[in-house]
Design an enzyme around this catalytic site. Structure first.
Site, PDB file in Angstrom:
ATOM      1  N   GLY A 159      33.026  25.256  46.457  1.00 31.70           N
ATOM      2  CA  GLY A 159      31.634  25.668  46.596  1.00 31.70           C
ATOM      3  C   GLY A 159      31.458  27.143  46.908  1.00 31.70           C
ATOM      4  N   ASP A 212      33.041  44.745  41.995  1.00 33.39           N
ATOM      5  CA  ASP A 212      34.026  44.865  43.078  1.00 33.39           C
ATOM      6  C   ASP A 212      33.812  46.125  43.899  1.00 33.39           C
ATOM      7  OD1 ASP A 212      34.825  46.365  40.836  1.00 33.39           O
ATOM      8  OD2 ASP A 212      36.936  46.270  41.367  1.00 33.39           O
ATOM      9  N   HIS A 213      32.729  46.880  43.582  1.00 28.77           N
ATOM     10  CA  HIS A 213      32.382  48.065  44.363  1.00 28.77           C
ATOM     11  C   HIS A 213      30.948  48.026  44.903  1.00 28.77           C
ATOM     12  CE1 HIS A 213      35.987  50.605  43.461  1.00 28.77           C
ATOM     13  NE2 HIS A 213      36.093  49.695  42.502  1.00 28.77           N
ATOM     14  N   HIS A 265      35.739  55.992  33.229  1.00 24.75           N
ATOM     15  CA  HIS A 265      36.094  54.608  33.556  1.00 24.75           C
ATOM     16  C   HIS A 265      35.528  53.720  32.455  1.00 24.75           C
ATOM     17  CE1 HIS A 265      37.363  51.283  35.927  1.00 24.75           C
ATOM     18  NE2 HIS A 265      36.188  50.954  36.425  1.00 24.75           N
ATOM     19  N   ASP A 274      37.445  54.363  40.698  1.00 27.85           N
ATOM     20  CA  ASP A 274      38.223  53.864  39.562  1.00 27.85           C
ATOM     21  C   ASP A 274      38.177  54.921  38.473  1.00 27.85           C
ATOM     22  OD1 ASP A 274      38.562  51.565  40.981  1.00 27.85           O
ATOM     23  OD2 ASP A 274      37.296  50.306  39.721  1.00 27.85           O
ATOM     24  N   ASP A 288      43.300  55.153  43.118  1.00 27.10           N
ATOM     25  CA  ASP A 288      43.376  53.838  42.470  1.00 27.10           C
ATOM     26  C   ASP A 288      44.805  53.528  42.025  1.00 27.10           C
ATOM     27  OD1 ASP A 288      42.890  51.552  40.980  1.00 27.10           O
ATOM     28  OD2 ASP A 288      41.884  52.607  39.343  1.00 27.10           O
ATOM     29  N   HIS A 333      40.582  45.992  22.988  1.00 26.48           N
ATOM     30  CA  HIS A 333      40.292  46.244  24.400  1.00 26.48           C
ATOM     31  C   HIS A 333      41.243  47.297  24.936  1.00 26.48           C
ATOM     32  CE1 HIS A 333      39.199  45.748  28.568  1.00 26.48           C
ATOM     33  NE2 HIS A 333      40.455  45.532  28.875  1.00 26.48           N
ATOM     34  N   VAL A 334      40.737  48.126  25.833  1.00 25.41           N
ATOM     35  CA  VAL A 334      41.558  49.097  26.534  1.00 25.41           C
ATOM     36  C   VAL A 334      41.074  49.155  27.979  1.00 25.41           C
ATOM     37  CG1 VAL A 334      40.060  51.046  25.898  1.00 25.41           C
ATOM     38  CG2 VAL A 334      42.448  51.469  26.526  1.00 25.41           C
ATOM     39  N   HIS A 365      41.262  51.632  33.829  1.00 23.84           N
ATOM     40  CA  HIS A 365      42.057  52.165  34.934  1.00 23.84           C
ATOM     41  C   HIS A 365      43.241  52.954  34.390  1.00 23.84           C
ATOM     42  CE1 HIS A 365      40.060  49.736  38.095  1.00 23.84           C
ATOM     43  NE2 HIS A 365      39.925  48.852  37.123  1.00 23.84           N
ATOM     44  N   HIS A 400      43.199  50.272  46.132  1.00 22.44           N
ATOM     45  CA  HIS A 400      42.798  49.422  45.015  1.00 22.44           C
ATOM     46  C   HIS A 400      43.992  48.758  44.335  1.00 22.44           C
ATOM     47  CE1 HIS A 400      38.901  52.035  44.463  1.00 22.44           C
ATOM     48  NE2 HIS A 400      39.002  51.463  45.656  1.00 22.44           N
TER      49      HIS A 400
END
Length: 557
Positions: free
Chosen positions: A48, A77-78, A141, A163, A195, A363-364, A367, A389
């Site tokens: 939950g 996450d920030h 980023h 990041d 990072d 995708h790349v 970070h 991080h």
């Protein structure tokens, strides 16, 4: 003079030794600033729980000293735990225009927007907050309007990288400001917080533009609809899709609340050019398959995500058919592998082609890899280096990288985790007393924090089940008015077994008879119920070794 008046303390409340919940505290004298307030999404076994936030007890305890929250960029996450922090410590919030535009609806959901001071800061600008002078420096980023922070204090400058990667040709916005980072480094930097996410990857992370050729080939081959699912925050990727839609004569349909909202915000703040190609999802049905490309959120296979509902044919406005192409243009977040696999299987049931990052370079990462991290260290040239991080292995390997590759002395690289306190006086750095921090669990359905005890009870219910024992006694005499009632749910080997239920009923009956009738009434209901609970607990533990949750109910009539 108090030691806090002459030293700088750096205190991570989250994000070190774990991925997510990024939150860094800097204290000098009577002034505290907070860098980022992120969350972490739930893990398997958190019953939950939707997400977790840092423990803000330290900031609550020193709320009179907290001057501001400074945000580096707009990823969850920030920024995700910002509303929960502001409920405890209501202070001004600084961030770039796009970042604050993403924050605003979250604050509105928590009824905080009207009472929160939001201060937009553009890259290159400096803000004065208590004893701190904070300069925002542009970095690249996977989302836009991201910045590192150069924080000048009375004893020296601290650089927080946020990041980043060294992308000289970003799709949207300006490139990382390497020259400004070098200028800050030449001026002298006491400590760099950098990072560590991709320290295990050699080389330099390619530009966001590296995905264009593969996506262009997909658009060129596709005859039916194209569904591109990526993170709604991946504005560079979204811009590439719009550019290719223009090139190949397709309209763009955005599906999913987060995708629609982020596209609107990015266009309004000048980071996205939709070129009038965006059409409403309600018009999806009016276009031929070869005329559209759908941008859908839910790339991690979330059951209520837009991509899942489209693949499952449960979305009211969009669907896929044989001959369409699905492009999953995102990394698999650890823990989501099964959900993504289910999504791919569901897509194939519609006889479509599915392309993910294992088949083409679509995708790349946002970070930086080892070369990017080396460039940051060489540009800033800090006296002390603190990897941030990442899980412990990333932090450790970042330290090894700095020492072995760049010649840093091990005593100049501080390996710390959430809750550690780094104390700097301008010349030396040491670890102070660690503060106790805990994860705070959040139920997103009601935006409430869940107590650790509640989560523990949920786990016990899930693994051991529950036994409910009810007895009714007469108020005047304390005598039983009937046999005990036993109900079990999820209790292994007992649910539905009349013999086992009868045995538990006998245990309760014996426990009742062991108490004199007067004590059943005069001793108090709580005492009576605890007596029954302990009797059942001992019996079940002795016979089965299990520890179900036991709920005794005493009704006095």
């Amino acid at each position: 003079m108090n030691a806090h008046d002459t030293t700088l303390e750096i205190i991570p409340l989250g994000g070190l030794g774990e991925f997510g919940m990024n939150c860094m505290v800097l204290r000098y004298g009577a002034d505290i600033i907070v860098i980022d307030a992120g969350l972490m999404f739930s893990e398997v076994g958190h019953f939950g729980v939707d997400s977790m936030t840092p423990d803000f007890t330290f900031l609550e305890r020193h709320r009179e000293q907290v001057r501001a929250v400074l945000l580096t960029h707009s990823h969850e996450d920030h920024i995700g735990s910002l509303p929960f922090l502001l409920k405890k410590v209501n202070v001004p919030v600084y961030g770039t225009p796009y970042t604050l535009s993403i924050v605003e609806p979250r604050l509105e959901e928590h009824h905080l927007l009207a009472t929160t001071q939001l201060h937009p800061v553009r890259a290159g600008e400096t803000v004065e907050v208590g004893a701190f002078s904070v300069e925002y420096i542009r970095v690249s980023h996977s989302t836009v309007d991201c910045c590192a922070l150069a924080i000048t204090t009375p004893i020296g400058t601290v650089v927080h990288s946020g990041d980043f990667k060294f992308d000289a040709t970003p799709v949207c916005g300006d490139a990382i400001d390497v020259e400004r980072l070098r200028a800050v480094g030449r001026r002298g930097v006491l400590a760099l917080l950098s990072d560590s996410t991709n320290i295990e990857r050699p080389g330099q992370m390619p530009s966001e533009r590296v995905v264009i050729p593969a996506l262009e080939e997909i658009f060129d081959r596709a005859t039916g609809r194209i569904f591109v699912s990526c993170f709604a925050s991946s504005i560079h990727r979204i811009q590439i899709v719009f550019d290719l839609a223009r090139q190949f004569g397709r309209q763009v349909v955005a599906v999913g609340r987060a995708m629609e909202r982020n596209i609107e915000i990015a266009e309004r703040t000048g980071f996205l050019d939709t070129a009038d190609l965006l059409v409403s999802a309600k018009d999806f049905k009016h276009y031929e398959p070869g005329e559209t490309v759908v941008l859908a959120s839910g790339c991690q296979g979330e059951p209520m995500g837009a991509m899942w509902r489209i693949a499952d044919r449960s979305h009211r406005q969009a669907w896929m058919e044989a001959g369409d192409t699905v492009v999953l243009s995102a990394r698999q977040i650890p823990g989501n592998e099964k959900a993504i696999s289910r999504l791919i299987n569901r897509c194939y049931r519609n006889e479509v082609q599915v392309i993910d990052a294992t088949q083409a370079r679509i995708h790349v990462s946002g970070h930086g890899a080892q070369e990017d991290l080396r460039l940051m260290l060489e540009a800033v040239r800090p006296k002390y280096f603190i990897p941030i991080h990442g899980e412990y292995r990333q932090l450790y390997r970042h330290k090894l990288f700095a020492c072995q590759t760049l010649g840093y002395s091990p005593d100049r690289v501080l390996l710390v985790e959430s809750g550690d306190v780094v104390v700097l006086d301008g010349e030396t750095a040491r670890l102070g007393d660690k503060i106790t921090i805990n994860r705070v669990y959040i139920d997103d359905t009601c935006s409430l924090e869940l107590d650790e005890t509640l989560l523990r009870d949920r786990k016990r219910l899930a693994y051991e089940g529950v036994v409910i024992a009810g007895v009714a006694v007469e108020e005047s005499s304390g005598m039983l008015l009937g046999p005990p009632e036993i109900t079990t749910r999820g209790y292994l080997g007992v649910d539905g077994d009349e013999e086992e239920i009868a045995e538990l009923r006998d245990v309760v009956l014996a426990a009742v008879e062991a108490l004199p009738p007067a004590e059943r009434i005069n001793g108090g209901k709580e005492h009576f119920q605890e007596h029954l609970r302990l009797a059942l607990k001992r019996h079940i533990m002795r016979v089965t070794g299990q520890k179900p949750t036991i709920v005794p109910l005493v009704v006095v009539v």
